[in-house]
Design a protein around this motif. Structure first.
Motif, PDB file in Angstrom:
ATOM      1  N   CYS B 268       0.734  -1.299  -0.012  1.00  0.00           N
ATOM      2  CA  CYS B 268      -0.080   0.121  -0.030  1.00  0.00           C
ATOM      3  C   CYS B 268       1.030   1.056   0.030  1.00  0.00           C
ATOM      4  O   CYS B 268       1.915   1.388   0.926  1.00  0.00           O
ATOM      5  CB  CYS B 268      -0.825  -0.015   1.303  1.00  0.00           C
ATOM      6  SG  CYS B 268      -1.790   1.501   1.422  1.00  0.00           S
ATOM      7  N   ALA B 269       0.786   2.043  -1.081  1.00  0.00           N
ATOM      8  CA  ALA B 269       1.443   3.458  -1.243  1.00  0.00           C
ATOM      9  C   ALA B 269       0.427   4.460  -0.864  1.00  0.00           C
ATOM     10  O   ALA B 269      -0.470   4.408  -1.561  1.00  0.00           O
ATOM     11  CB  ALA B 269       2.271   3.294  -2.466  1.00  0.00           C
ATOM     12  N   THR B 270       0.805   5.498  -0.380  1.00  0.00           N
ATOM     13  CA  THR B 270      -0.122   6.661   0.009  1.00  0.00           C
ATOM     14  C   THR B 270       0.611   7.942  -0.657  1.00  0.00           C
ATOM     15  O   THR B 270       1.771   8.252  -0.355  1.00  0.00           O
ATOM     16  CB  THR B 270      -0.347   6.916   1.655  1.00  0.00           C
ATOM     17  OG1 THR B 270      -0.748   5.347   1.797  1.00  0.00           O
ATOM     18  CG2 THR B 270      -1.395   7.911   1.721  1.00  0.00           C
ATOM     19  N   VAL B 271      -0.428   8.709  -1.296  1.00  0.00           N
ATOM     20  CA  VAL B 271       0.091  10.018  -1.768  1.00  0.00           C
ATOM     21  C   VAL B 271      -0.474  11.224  -1.020  1.00  0.00           C
ATOM     22  O   VAL B 271      -1.531  11.149  -1.033  1.00  0.00           O
ATOM     23  CB  VAL B 271      -0.108  10.143  -3.312  1.00  0.00           C
ATOM     24  CG1 VAL B 271       0.122  11.665  -3.781  1.00  0.00           C
ATOM     25  CG2 VAL B 271       0.381   9.170  -4.088  1.00  0.00           C
ATOM     26  N   GLY B 272       0.167  11.464   0.187  1.00  0.00           N
ATOM     27  CA  GLY B 272      -0.182  12.280   1.078  1.00  0.00           C
ATOM     28  C   GLY B 272      -0.958  11.523   2.173  1.00  0.00           C
ATOM     29  O   GLY B 272      -2.354  11.487   2.361  1.00  0.00           O
ATOM     30  N   THR B 273      -0.145  11.320   3.217  1.00  0.00           N
ATOM     31  CA  THR B 273      -0.660  10.634   4.049  1.00  0.00           C
ATOM     32  C   THR B 273      -1.434  11.498   5.405  1.00  0.00           C
ATOM     33  O   THR B 273      -1.369  12.597   5.225  1.00  0.00           O
ATOM     34  CB  THR B 273       0.703   9.951   5.142  1.00  0.00           C
ATOM     35  OG1 THR B 273       1.387  11.201   5.637  1.00  0.00           O
ATOM     36  CG2 THR B 273       1.469   9.091   4.532  1.00  0.00           C
ATOM     37  N   THR B 274      -2.271  10.660   6.137  1.00  0.00           N
ATOM     38  CA  THR B 274      -3.291  11.465   6.816  1.00  0.00           C
ATOM     39  C   THR B 274      -2.264  12.159   7.945  1.00  0.00           C
ATOM     40  O   THR B 274      -2.431  13.311   8.311  1.00  0.00           O
ATOM     41  CB  THR B 274      -4.222  10.600   7.679  1.00  0.00           C
ATOM     42  OG1 THR B 274      -4.834   9.708   6.674  1.00  0.00           O
ATOM     43  CG2 THR B 274      -5.112  11.253   8.622  1.00  0.00           C
ATOM     44  N   ASN B 277       1.027  14.309   5.417  1.00  0.00           N
ATOM     45  CA  ASN B 277       0.845  14.380   4.085  1.00  0.00           C
ATOM     46  C   ASN B 277       2.155  14.055   3.250  1.00  0.00           C
ATOM     47  O   ASN B 277       2.470  14.412   2.194  1.00  0.00           O
ATOM     48  CB  ASN B 277       0.629  15.738   3.575  1.00  0.00           C
ATOM     49  CG  ASN B 277      -0.817  16.232   3.340  1.00  0.00           C
ATOM     50  OD1 ASN B 277      -1.657  15.048   2.968  1.00  0.00           O
ATOM     51  ND2 ASN B 277      -1.366  17.375   2.944  1.00  0.00           N
ATOM     52  N   ALA B 278       2.650  12.744   3.992  1.00  0.00           N
ATOM     53  CA  ALA B 278       3.921  12.492   3.211  1.00  0.00           C
ATOM     54  C   ALA B 278       3.581  11.704   1.981  1.00  0.00           C
ATOM     55  O   ALA B 278       2.446  11.414   1.918  1.00  0.00           O
ATOM     56  CB  ALA B 278       4.533  11.479   4.214  1.00  0.00           C
ATOM     57  N   VAL B 279       4.621  11.614   0.995  1.00  0.00           N
ATOM     58  CA  VAL B 279       4.260  10.830  -0.197  1.00  0.00           C
ATOM     59  C   VAL B 279       5.148   9.720  -0.466  1.00  0.00           C
ATOM     60  O   VAL B 279       6.436   9.933  -0.391  1.00  0.00           O
ATOM     61  CB  VAL B 279       4.581  11.772  -1.405  1.00  0.00           C
ATOM     62  CG1 VAL B 279       4.289  11.264  -2.801  1.00  0.00           C
ATOM     63  CG2 VAL B 279       3.527  13.145  -1.441  1.00  0.00           C
ATOM     64  N   VAL B 423      -0.184  21.903   6.901  1.00  0.00           N
ATOM     65  CA  VAL B 423       1.216  22.237   7.432  1.00  0.00           C
ATOM     66  C   VAL B 423       1.272  21.860   8.788  1.00  0.00           C
ATOM     67  O   VAL B 423       0.425  21.792   9.687  1.00  0.00           O
ATOM     68  CB  VAL B 423       1.165  23.766   7.717  1.00  0.00           C
ATOM     69  CG1 VAL B 423       2.353  24.263   8.111  1.00  0.00           C
ATOM     70  CG2 VAL B 423       0.810  24.623   6.144  1.00  0.00           C
ATOM     71  N   CYS B 424       2.310  20.914   8.944  1.00  0.00           N
ATOM     72  CA  CYS B 424       2.754  20.271  10.312  1.00  0.00           C
ATOM     73  C   CYS B 424       3.694  21.378  10.896  1.00  0.00           C
ATOM     74  O   CYS B 424       4.961  21.399  10.456  1.00  0.00           O
ATOM     75  CB  CYS B 424       3.243  18.800   9.986  1.00  0.00           C
ATOM     76  SG  CYS B 424       1.865  17.862   9.511  1.00  0.00           S
ATOM     77  N   PHE B 425       3.343  21.649  12.111  1.00  0.00           N
ATOM     78  CA  PHE B 425       4.228  22.583  12.716  1.00  0.00           C
ATOM     79  C   PHE B 425       4.171  22.592  14.432  1.00  0.00           C
ATOM     80  O   PHE B 425       3.690  21.877  14.647  1.00  0.00           O
ATOM     81  CB  PHE B 425       4.134  24.171  12.351  1.00  0.00           C
ATOM     82  CG  PHE B 425       2.662  24.562  13.064  1.00  0.00           C
ATOM     83  CD1 PHE B 425       1.379  24.094  12.508  1.00  0.00           C
ATOM     84  CD2 PHE B 425       2.684  25.658  13.959  1.00  0.00           C
ATOM     85  CE1 PHE B 425       0.208  24.785  13.197  1.00  0.00           C
ATOM     86  CE2 PHE B 425       1.757  26.011  14.402  1.00  0.00           C
ATOM     87  CZ  PHE B 425       0.490  25.605  14.205  1.00  0.00           C
TER      88      PHE B 425
END
Lengths: 501, 501
Positions: B268-274, B277-279, B423-425
């Motif tokens: 399973c590959a994800t484009v935009g993880t929950t 948002n990692a690809v 945005v993860c901050f």
């Protein structure tokens, strides 16, 4: 260190916006306008649906010849989409809302349910945890407890939190298949833990049971959960039990399995099978599909429910609640959550960790979930249990009249006794007709009826015979529709038999 | 033998009706009246939602204290239910429609989608087979083909029937979890057939793979499908790949598994993880969660999709389509239907047997299904691809501005590079603050922000650190809401840091 206004660059960035706010797809004025147009369309649709052919006469691929096959680049007025719905969609629809629909089971509906669904669609919340929408979670739990009271389910199935009175709980799912799948997985995992050291390979020893009249989706759910096809036992039924599961036969098969070292894990009982509305008389184990049990006179079909682990029924079938709405109650929610709980960092919150709330994501396949409790609550809140019971009784009375008409015409036979609002009947062999001729005559009858567009009936096989199913209960149905359908059936049968003889 | 009018008893039975038609829950006038009232409510709701606290301040069990706990026996005017919705439901809601909602991912919505959902609810068809509603099946297929074109998916994923051009096909499901489950089951069954003689016990040899940043529902879907927990491989990721799956690491683990006699079955590959948002840069295998790829500038994230077996994405996330709507495309529909097809007598019909139509029930968990294609088609038909792309670009532009503001304030750090509109901050350690103090400050920041009711942010863990997630894209959101939230974040941070130091 920074402070409130130490970041002129940030302000500058916002100042140089360049963001185009021109496209506002959820603008309140547009929402109101589109929805009012939709309501007018729906009003016209209900006013006219009776005159539309129930089954459309379209060929596969018809829609693509009417609509553009490439997605549009530019916007179009909403009226264009509505025009295409009127001209291309409606003529290709099977009209489940038609009062002349007697196929499968009807998908009943009501003004209150559609309103509830509409409001939920507009609010568009994702209530995976209590915190993600407390009102949605608590209304779902409340609606399930209300319905459990109407069904007189034991208190052990009532919700255990949020002021509930019992130790169990419930959840609204999309389909009965999902209810079967989650309870099968939970039973599978509990059995694997019990038998111990084999790990998942132990699944080769687990067995599940259901009558051969059980909906095919049960056998599919078993395969989804990984059970061995050889261990999914379909128990034969016959006319001697009116096609209900014979408890003695079940016990015999289970005892032989235990003797062979297998582990009985799950039994599915149905009150009102899809095929013929047969009732599995397994007091101890009931997968409840029969909404009729909100009427005291039908409640005895649920006797013994205090000894089952889970029960499901679908208000989208007979409780005037638009799709989708399947209720699942379990006696011990932990048996579900042991298999279905997830706890990723991004969903953690104080309320979940306090243990005082229900997070409904842990009782279903997925995470996301709609606010389905609203429509179910609205149906019960608006109509009240007396009207809901009256509606079911009226459907049963119409089916009973239809059954009596069939019985009074010696060309037909009622193949299994009617339990609720489904009549299973067929043209019986008569005169020079062989059993094969009768089979052909019944197929021809169904096809001719459905081609008229004035009625839509489905069929099933019972005891190897092709049988017509006449399901009463479509929400717009009145006595005159049942009467007209019966006249059409008699007239068409006369034509067919004349041709045969 | 009987004939048309040889059965006076039948007429008599109908004549002595006694059926009460007085309760008409789907009366067209009532439907129109209830829906107009609902539309007025929705209009007011959207006009006011910005001023409502995003997260409600209610305690568990609040609803049961406001509403009656026993189901009513009598009917009540619809206005009573609406009054209770206004007074009891709305104050307990988490308002996902609020422009001040920045948590999780937004559930975007639009006037066209709500209208499509409303009309589908009123038609209330159950399109399990093509025959059960040709228009619904063909519109679902058409909408999926349109969206596939916007995503520039290979023709092999287009629908194979009804005039379609390719050999594959698609289906609309409720959630990504269901898309994972049905493709996992199909891969499991194909692998079991390949390895042969072990039967279902062979599952102990099957392995599945995903990055540790993959949504937890993937690991749950694997357990539902019966995979051995030990064989569900969560591949560690780190800052070196921006938390995307490292193909070299994946290959190494798979090779070791093969050497140990295991059978790699699913990646399973994800484009935009929950979470962040990692690809996952796995060109060969993409479980596509990123609607943004309808914009050409983001499409490269799907490069390599021509080599995967299935793809899913959810228009209910970012394509302004209300819940629920997850699209799944597969290259070979038979691989799904081999595991999911059912064929009970009561669903048999000529169209299915001709092999010229798609019966969508065979590509999902259950049988019943709503007319979900309508809303998705209406969104694309009404807004057109240019506006949909514009909307996504506008959300990304707002997130970019937010990110720049965060970067320009030296009290904060952006923890992972922004890919789309998330945005993860976090507040970084500064002055005398230890790493533990910073952790505490960030938790405090989120709690204080959420308590104001003026913004709602969620969090995640990245590299062991507590990180705030600022997700842009709620449908009513404009630049001013992002700006206000940033002001609130800065002000609250100043208060916290003053208290700390």
């Amino acid at each position: 260190m920074g402070s409130i206004d130490a970041n002129p660059a940030a302000f500058a960035a916002f100042g140089a916006a360049g963001v185009d706010d021109g496209f506002q797809p959820l603008n309140a004025e547009d929402v109101r306008s589109y929805l009012h147009k939709s309501v007018d369309f729906i009003y016209d649709y209900y006013k006219n649906v009776e005159s539309l052919p129930v089954l459309p006469g379209v060929e596969p691929g018809y829609l693509r010849r009417l609509l553009q096959s490439v997605p549009p680049t530019s916007s179009a007025p909403f009226d264009i989409a509505m025009k295409e719905v009127r001209e291309a969609v409606v003529p290709g629809m099977t009209h489940w809302a038609s009062p002349n629909f007697f196929a499968f089971f009807p998908s009943t509906n009501s003004a209150a349910a559609i309103a509830g669904e509409l409001i939920a669609s507009a609010m568009n919340t994702v209530g995976f945890t209590w915190q993600a929408n407390p009102a949605a979670t608590e209304m779902e739990v409340l609606a399930l407890d209300w319905l459990a009271q109407l069904l007189r389910l034991p208190a052990s199935f009532m919700n255990r939190t949020a002021g509930g009175r019992g130790t169990g709980g419930g959840v609204i799912l999309g389909t009965t298949s999902e209810a079967m799948l989650v309870t099968l997985v939970s039973a599978r995992d509990a059995a694997l833990r019990r038998i111990g050291s084999d790990g998942v390979a132990g699944i080769t020893r687990l067995t599940v049971y259901a009558a051969d009249q059980t909906h095919s989706t049960f056998f599919k759910a078993c395969r989804l959960a990984g059970f061995d096809p050889a261990n999914i036992k379909s128990i034969p039924t016959g006319a001697d039990t009116d096609y209900g599961l014979d408890p003695a036969k079940l016990l015999e098969i289970m005892e032989a399995d235990v003797a062979a070292g297998l582990v009985p894990t799950y039994i599915c009982a149905t009150v009102g099978t899809t095929s013929s509305n047969a009732v599995d008389p397994v007091g101890a184990i009931a997968d409840v599909a029969a909404v009729a049990c909100i009427c005291p006179e039908f409640r005895h079909h649920l006797d013994g429910v205090e000894r089952v682990d889970s029960i499901s029924m679908s208000p989208h079938k007979w409780l005037m609640t638009c799709l989708d709405c399947t209720c699942l109650w379990v006696r011990d929610t932990h048996r579900l959550t042991d298999s279905l709980e997830t706890n990723p960092e991004y969903l953690k919150n104080d309320a979940s960790e306090s243990g005082t709330v229900t997070d409904l994501k842990d009782m279903q396949v997925g995470v996301g979930r709609r606010f389905r409790g609203l429509k179910l609550w609205m149906v019960m809140r608006t109509y009240g249990s007396a009207k809901l019971q009256e509606h079911i009784r009226s459907d049963v009375a119409m089916a009973k009249m239809f059954e009596e008409s069939v019985r009074a015409d010696d060309r037909f036979e009622v193949v299994v006794p009617r339990n609720f609002a489904l009549v299973c009947f067929r043209i019986k062999p008569q005169g020079a007709m062989t059993e094969e001729d009768a089979e052909e005559a019944n197929r021809e009858l169904m096809e001719r009826l459905n081609r008229t567009g004035k009625a839509y009936l489905a069929h099933t096989a019972i005891g190897g015979k092709f049988v017509l199913r006449f399901a009463v209960g479509s929400s717009l149905q009145e006595e005159r529709h049942v009467r007209s359908a019966w006249e059409l059936i008699k007239k068409t049968t006369t034509e067919i038999i004349k041709g045969e003889m």
